[in-house]
Scaffold this motif. Structure first.
Motif, PDB file in Angstrom:
ATOM      1  N   THR A 146       0.838  -1.203   0.000  1.00  0.00           N
ATOM      2  CA  THR A 146       0.000   0.000   0.000  1.00  0.00           C
ATOM      3  C   THR A 146       0.874   1.254   0.000  1.00  0.00           C
ATOM      4  OG1 THR A 146      -1.571  -1.250   1.322  1.00  0.00           O
ATOM      5  CG2 THR A 146      -1.928   1.120   1.207  1.00  0.00           C
ATOM      6  N   CYS A 147       1.897   1.223   0.848  1.00  0.00           N
ATOM      7  CA  CYS A 147       2.813   2.380   0.902  1.00  0.00           C
ATOM      8  C   CYS A 147       3.471   2.600  -0.457  1.00  0.00           C
ATOM      9  CB  CYS A 147       3.903   2.156   1.949  1.00  0.00           C
ATOM     10  SG  CYS A 147       3.306   2.172   3.625  1.00  0.00           S
ATOM     11  N   MET A 148       3.931   1.507  -1.059  1.00  0.00           N
ATOM     12  CA  MET A 148       4.658   1.644  -2.331  1.00  0.00           C
ATOM     13  C   MET A 148       3.725   2.176  -3.418  1.00  0.00           C
ATOM     14  SD  MET A 148       7.667   1.437  -3.445  1.00  0.00           S
ATOM     15  CE  MET A 148       8.318   0.706  -1.987  1.00  0.00           C
ATOM     16  N   ALA A 149       2.470   1.718  -3.417  1.00  0.00           N
ATOM     17  CA  ALA A 149       1.503   2.196  -4.417  1.00  0.00           C
ATOM     18  C   ALA A 149       1.253   3.687  -4.221  1.00  0.00           C
ATOM     19  CB  ALA A 149       0.195   1.410  -4.305  1.00  0.00           C
ATOM     20  N   ALA A 192       2.364   9.259  -6.011  1.00  0.00           N
ATOM     21  CA  ALA A 192       2.569  10.526  -5.297  1.00  0.00           C
ATOM     22  C   ALA A 192       1.343  10.914  -4.466  1.00  0.00           C
ATOM     23  CB  ALA A 192       2.935  11.646  -6.274  1.00  0.00           C
ATOM     24  N   LYS A 193       0.800   9.915  -3.778  1.00  0.00           N
ATOM     25  CA  LYS A 193      -0.369  10.180  -2.914  1.00  0.00           C
ATOM     26  C   LYS A 193       0.069  10.291  -1.455  1.00  0.00           C
ATOM     27  CE  LYS A 193      -4.013   8.067  -5.612  1.00  0.00           C
ATOM     28  NZ  LYS A 193      -4.716   6.823  -5.868  1.00  0.00           N
ATOM     29  N   ALA A 194      -0.845  10.695  -0.583  1.00  0.00           N
ATOM     30  CA  ALA A 194      -0.542  10.837   0.846  1.00  0.00           C
ATOM     31  C   ALA A 194      -0.052   9.498   1.411  1.00  0.00           C
ATOM     32  CB  ALA A 194      -1.808  11.270   1.588  1.00  0.00           C
ATOM     33  N   PRO A 195       0.902   9.468   2.255  1.00  0.00           N
ATOM     34  CA  PRO A 195       1.538  10.635   2.896  1.00  0.00           C
ATOM     35  C   PRO A 195       2.768  11.160   2.130  1.00  0.00           C
ATOM     36  CG  PRO A 195       2.355   8.646   3.922  1.00  0.00           C
ATOM     37  CD  PRO A 195       1.418   8.207   2.836  1.00  0.00           C
ATOM     38  N   TYR A 196       2.908  10.757   0.844  1.00  0.00           N
ATOM     39  CA  TYR A 196       4.156  11.076   0.129  1.00  0.00           C
ATOM     40  C   TYR A 196       3.989  12.203  -0.890  1.00  0.00           C
ATOM     41  CZ  TYR A 196       4.940   6.406   2.023  1.00  0.00           C
ATOM     42  OH  TYR A 196       5.017   5.329   2.866  1.00  0.00           O
ATOM     43  N   LYS A 197       2.864  12.914  -0.778  1.00  0.00           N
ATOM     44  CA  LYS A 197       2.532  13.949  -1.758  1.00  0.00           C
ATOM     45  C   LYS A 197       3.659  14.949  -1.991  1.00  0.00           C
ATOM     46  CE  LYS A 197      -2.420  14.642  -2.048  1.00  0.00           C
ATOM     47  NZ  LYS A 197      -3.529  15.205  -1.311  1.00  0.00           N
ATOM     48  N   ASP A 198       4.330  15.337  -0.898  1.00  0.00           N
ATOM     49  CA  ASP A 198       5.337  16.398  -1.003  1.00  0.00           C
ATOM     50  C   ASP A 198       6.755  15.877  -1.220  1.00  0.00           C
ATOM     51  OD1 ASP A 198       3.349  18.226  -0.701  1.00  0.00           O
ATOM     52  OD2 ASP A 198       3.533  18.246   1.501  1.00  0.00           O
TER      53      ASP A 198
END
Ligand SMILES: Cc1cc2nc3c(=O)[nH]c(=O)nc-3n(C[C@H](O)[C@H](O)[C@H](O)COP(=O)(O)OP(=O)(O)OC[C@H]3O[C@@H](n4cnc5c(N)ncnc54)[C@H](O)[C@@H]3O)c2cc1C
Lengths: 199, 574
Positions: free
Chosen positions: A129-132, A137-143
């Motif tokens: 899920t995290c990797m997807a 570029a979705k939360a929490p990795y948006k920035d």
């Protein structure tokens, strides 16, 4: 020269190459016998040349999500994290390497904050899920640096497919094709790509 | 095999000295030796022995440090120019010169990447071996737009010498009967793959003035007994040529000309010998000595000869000439014309386009071919019709990527791994190779103060693209796109890079041939107008650059000049 003669002289030549040049191919590979290559079990993780033990652990887990174990070894089993560490320490521009490591750290922090535990301790479903989320570029990795997923995936994949396992068991290794054949079907190659030089 | 022929000091007066052991020097040495002359080949670099010293050959990437990438530290210290060459890898790096030691400068506001190979064999070990004859159109190009002087020779003068060298080195290709790309003496061509056969048909149907033909390269596709007897074997399509080929399947000094010269017993080789200058004797009006600095110890020594061939490669040869000052020639050896150092050229490689193809899914190929098909020149034949003058041809390459095609999407995991087992979709790339105009302002000179490791004044390279070159870049990129559309490619990407001259690695000019001693350095036989026993047969001699890869032409000119000189020498006329 007939084909027979050609292949005889090729064989003789290959023998002389292996005798003369220490650098050349192992006899098993020359005979086209790749099955003898045993899956290499990665040594226990240690700090790398530039990456800390914690970063190596995270990278190994990330690499296994990108290239998991199937009927062939996973990325960490062929020490992809060690290869990436070596690339970052020696072969990649120092500023780029530093940036990559900084973003890797940030990824780890964001994951821990979001999931309550380090990436490598998460269940396989959660890791996926995290990797997807990272890939899209979705939360929490948006920035996070938007190139990070591609860089990470590229480093993992190129390190994997340039390993003996990736290059000879996932793909077809053909170091001495014997000439170029333009009339050749993929099905003749068991529907597999030839491995190439990736770096 | 070369050990018995290596020398250090010598008091012998040789019949001829050949400076440089690359493509040009190898050919001159072979021809002179076979004509019975006692020859000394002077080479600045170390000896490289065929097969034995190809230390990167055959290595799998998992056996290479950094998986084949060169360590950044080494790049930063010693190979900050060479790193820009596509062929520079961990397996080839030892065949590229040390950019720090052999330092050079570029004039302010300009840039030039000078890619060099400083070892026995020079860049014959690392060249890409694409080999095309020039045509009569090329030898007349300077006359049409008035840039540069007229060549003192025409195609008919060089054609027999093309044949002479081709029969010896082996060129693969198809007899295509094209006016702008005359046929060589061919071994069978490499096969086209399915996509290229399709493209060839499409182009034949759609155009009257264009065709797609297989590339021509100095590789043995089907070696005859003649080549096998020289210990040379069929190309295995490993495409690792630049690591050195123990099969001897591609032409290099080591695989071809050097063994032939050595066989005569007339060759001696002085390695680790950096030529500083050539001595002109005012009394005789001839050159008679070559001053050398030991590459390792920096000691000086000299070698004597009755004639001198400079084959140190374009810029290095002219550097030696500019550094050879005498009362008679205060601005450089044989420079009464003032043309020495000027009219530097490269090829224009900046324009390309890449497209993707749908279909052909079960079509693949085996092996990595050392050439690809091309569309021979069709523009401005005999007179200018385009916005730019002169011409170009398109070099093609079609392939299915492995793994790299799957890196840019969001996939990962077992599905990604399964997908990567297959090769990617077909891609077709056309990259143009265009002719750069010879311009006086594009030149090299010696730096007044800066010296290299051997105390030799550094070269300053002062070159830039001209207006015509820039116009041609646009036209070539358009042509690449047009041809890709014509063969049915989709998702076409047009590209013009801002790379300055140098990286085509076809530097030419600076001691040009010409009919008139007032405007050129060399005559029709590559002989200095001013000094009868001085010859230059590397790329420095080129009067224009044409659009084809140049080395085959250097070989033909070298063989032609060497035979001319040897015959004259034998008759006591030189
Ligand atoms: C990666 C690459 C790809 C290429 N592909 C092609 C291609 O496909 N087709 C093509 O036609 N050309 C190609 N070229 C260009 C080709 O290599 C050159 O045109 C060719 O090698 C020139 O031959 P040369 O003998 O003049 O110079 P070189 O082969 O460079 O040899 C010159 C020799 O002189 C020596 N030397 C230099 N200075 C001195 C000195 N002061 N004293 C003593 N010795 C000295 C050098 O060490 C060297 O050994 C390529 C080059 C590279 C690097």
């Amino acid at each position: 020269m007939t084909n027979e003669l050609q292949s005889a002289s090729r064989r003789a030549f290959l023998t002389s190459l292996t005798a003369g040049c220490a650098t050349l191919l192992s006899p098993g590979l020359l005979a086209g016998d790749f099955q003898h290559i045993k899956r290499r079990l990665a040594a226990p993780l240690q700090a790398g040349q530039i990456l800390t033990l914690a970063q190596m652990k995270a990278l190994a887990a990330i690499a296994d999500v990108i290239i998991p174990k199937t009927d062939t070894a996973s990325a960490s089993e062929v020490d992809v994290q060690g290869v990436i560490d070596d690339q970052l320490a020696n072969a990649i521009d120092a500023a780029e390497a530093k940036h990559f490591i900084d973003v890797l750290d940030r990824f780890c922090l964001l994951t821990k904050a979001d999931q309550g535990d380090a990436f490598e301790n998460l269940s396989s479903a959660k890791q996926n899920t995290c990797m997807a989320a990272l890939a899209k570029a979705k939360a929490p990795y948006k920035d996070l640096d938007s190139h990070f997923f591609t860089q990470l995936k590229s480093l993992v994949a190129l390190s994997y497919y340039s390993s003996e396992e990736g290059g000879t068991r996932e793909l077809v290794y053909d170091p001495i094709p014997g000439g170029y054949k333009g009339h050749f079907k993929l099905s003749e190659n068991n529907n597999r790509a030839f491995s190439m030089f990736y770096f | 095999m070369i050990d018995p022929f290596l020398i250090k000091k010598s008091s012998t007066t040789y019949d001829a000295i050949v400076v440089g052991s690359g493509i040009a020097g190898g050919w001159v040495a072979k021809e002179l030796c076979e004509k019975g002359l006692n020859v000394l080949m002077i080479e600045r670099g170390r000896p490289v022995k065929h097969q034995q010293d190809y230390i990167g050959e055959g290595k799998a990437q998992w056996d290479m440090p950094h998986r084949g990438r060169v360590a950044q530290q080494l790049i930063n210290d010693d190979h900050f120019v060479a790193r820009k060459c596509y062929a520079f890898t961990d397996a080839t790096k030892h065949f590229f010169a040390n950019d720090r030691e052999a330092a050079y400068q570029t004039a302010e506001g300009t840039h030039f990447d000078w890619i060099r190979g400083h070892q026995l064999g020079g860049r014959s070990l690392i060249w890409h071996r694409q080999s095309f004859r020039w045509s009569d159109y090329d030898f007349q190009e300077n006359l049409i737009d008035g840039e540069g002087v007229d060549w003192p020779i025409r195609y008919k003068d060089i054609a027999p010498w093309y044949s002479h060298v081709e029969k010896f080195i082996g060129i693969s290709g198809n007899k295509d009967n094209i006016a702008t790309l005359p046929d060589s003496e061919f071994l069978p061509p490499f096969e086209m793959n399915a996509l290229e056969r399709h493209a060839q048909k499409q182009i034949a149907q759609k155009y009257k003035d264009r065709v797609l033909v297989q590339g021509r390269c100095a590789h043995l596709t089907e070696p005859t007994q003649f080549f096998l007897d020289q210990g040379r074997n069929k190309c295995m399509a490993r495409n690792q040529c630049q690591r050195g080929c123990s099969f001897g399947a591609y032409f290099s000094t080591q695989s071809s000309t050097l063994p032939a010269a050595i066989k005569t017993g007339n060759l001696h080789i002085a390695c680790h010998s950096v030529v500083h200058s050539v001595e002109y004797n005012n009394k005789t009006g001839r050159v008679d000595r070559v001053n050398v600095i030991d590459e390792q110890t920096l000691e000086t020594r000299e070698y004597k000869a009755n004639m001198v061939f400079l084959c140190a490669s374009t810029i290095s040869t002219t550097q030696i000439m500019l550094n050879s000052i005498s009362d008679a020639f205060p601005t450089g050896l044989a420079n009464s014309s003032g043309a020495l150092g000027h009219y530097l050229m490269d090829h224009i490689y900046n324009s390309s386009a890449t497209g993707t193809f749908e279909g052909f899914e079960d079509d693949y190929y085996r092996g990595q071919r050392p050439t690809g098909p091309c569309v021979p020149r069709w523009v401005n034949l005999g007179k200018q019709k385009e916005k730019h003058s002169r011409g170009y041809f398109l070099r093609g390459n079609s392939l299915r990527e492995s793994v790299s095609y799957g890196l840019n999407d969001a996939s990962f995991g077992a599905d990604f791994k399964a997908a990567m087992r297959k090769p990617g979709p077909w891609k077709f790339r056309f990259g143009a190779s265009g002719e750069m105009q010879p311009k006086y302002e594009n030149h090299i000179r010696l730096h007044p103060e800066l010296k290299d490791k051997w105390g030799i004044p550094q070269v300053v390279i002062d070159a830039r693209w001209g207006k015509n070159d820039l116009l041609m870049m646009e036209a070539m990129a358009d042509a690449c796109v047009e041809m890709l559309e014509a063969v049915g490619a989709v998702d076409i990407h047009r590209q013009i890079t801002d790379a300055p001259p140098g990286l085509a690695i076809h530097e030419m000019g600076t001691a040009r041939m010409g009919r008139d001693a007032n405007s050129s350095v060399l005559n029709a036989w590559n002989q200095a107008h001013d000094i009868p026993n001085l010859f230059v047969t590397d790329g420095a001699c080129m009067t224009s650059s044409a659009h084809q890869n140049p080395s085959l032409t250097y070989m033909a000119l070298s063989a032609r000049a060497a035979n001319f000189a040897a015959d004259k020498y034998r008759r006591g006329e030189l």
